[in-house]
Scaffold this motif. Structure first.
Motif, short mmCIF file in Angstrom:
data_model
loop_
_atom_site.label_atom_id
_atom_site.label_comp_id
_atom_site.label_asym_id
_atom_site.label_seq_id
_atom_site.Cartn_x
_atom_site.Cartn_y
_atom_site.Cartn_z
N ARG A 1 80.12 35.30 1.81
CA ARG A 1 79.83 36.13 0.81
C ARG A 1 79.10 37.37 1.46
O ARG A 1 79.14 38.39 0.77
N ARG A 2 78.55 37.18 2.61
CA ARG A 2 77.78 38.40 3.19
C ARG A 2 78.66 39.09 4.27
O ARG A 2 77.96 39.80 4.93
N ILE A 3 79.98 38.83 4.21
CA ILE A 3 80.59 39.63 5.30
C ILE A 3 80.47 41.14 5.17
O ILE A 3 80.42 41.74 6.40
N HIS A 4 80.63 41.42 3.98
CA HIS A 4 80.67 42.90 4.07
C HIS A 4 79.55 43.77 4.04
O HIS A 4 79.30 44.87 4.35
N VAL B 1 76.57 44.25 12.30
CA VAL B 1 76.20 43.87 13.88
C VAL B 1 77.46 44.35 14.48
O VAL B 1 77.63 44.94 15.59
N PHE B 2 78.58 43.82 14.12
CA PHE B 2 79.82 43.92 14.94
C PHE B 2 80.84 44.81 14.35
O PHE B 2 81.89 44.80 14.57
N GLU B 3 80.21 45.92 13.60
CA GLU B 3 80.83 46.70 12.81
C GLU B 3 81.69 47.57 13.80
O GLU B 3 81.29 48.22 14.80
#
Length: 165
Positions: free
Chosen positions: A153-156, A160-162
């Motif tokens: 649910r918090r992927i977006h 950190v690894f954007e």
């Protein structure tokens, strides 16, 4: 019926352990000396280079001398990995302190040995990298198991690894 099966498993386990210990004890005479000599030769050069290039800021550092040399600590670490023991504490207390007393006459307590392992980690890693790493044959294996960083649910929201992942 169950007790006979358990006894049979214990007997096979005991025979396997004895066989492992016999193989390890025949290996120790030549390989312990060979491993120690390689580490000792490397560490003498390493220690001189470190002393030559280290910066001193005018304050004398207290360096506690150990009765075990760094080469001996590195040798004990490698012997543990070659031995088949799963627990370093049992290996050190039951094997090194008792059976290898002739090779390491100045053994230290287990707690002190754990402290010395931290000091020997960098020279050991450098030795392995410089002299004992194999050459790449062109075939490499990569583990592609996904690492779950956050809940789905918090992927977006996770940054950190954007741009990398």
């Amino acid at each position: 019926m169950k007790t006979k099966k358990i006894e049979k498993n214990l007997l096979s386990y005991y025979l396997t352990i004895n066989k492992l210990n016999e193989n390890f004890s025949t290996m120790k005479d030549t390989q312990i000396l060979a491993v120690f000599c390689a580490f000792d030769d490397f560490f003498k050069d390493f220690h001189q280079d470190i002393q030559k290039y280290s910066l001193e800021n005018g304050q004398p550092k207290r360096q506690r001398r150990s009765s075990l040399s760094t080469s001996e600590v590195m040798t004990i670490i490698v012997l543990f990995h070659m031995s088949g023991y799963r627990c370093f504490k049992h290996f050190y207390l039951n094997y090194v302190c008792k059976d290898l007393r002739g090779y390491f006459p100045n053994v230290v307590s287990y707690n002190r040995m754990v402290e010395l392992q931290g000091k020997a980690a960098f020279p050991l890693a450098l030795f392995v990298k410089m002299y004992r790493m194999g050459k790449c044959s062109g075939i490499s294996f990569i583990d592609s198991t996904p690492i779950q960083v956050c809940h789905n649910r918090r992927i977006h929201q996770h940054r950190v690894f954007e741009g990398l992942a």
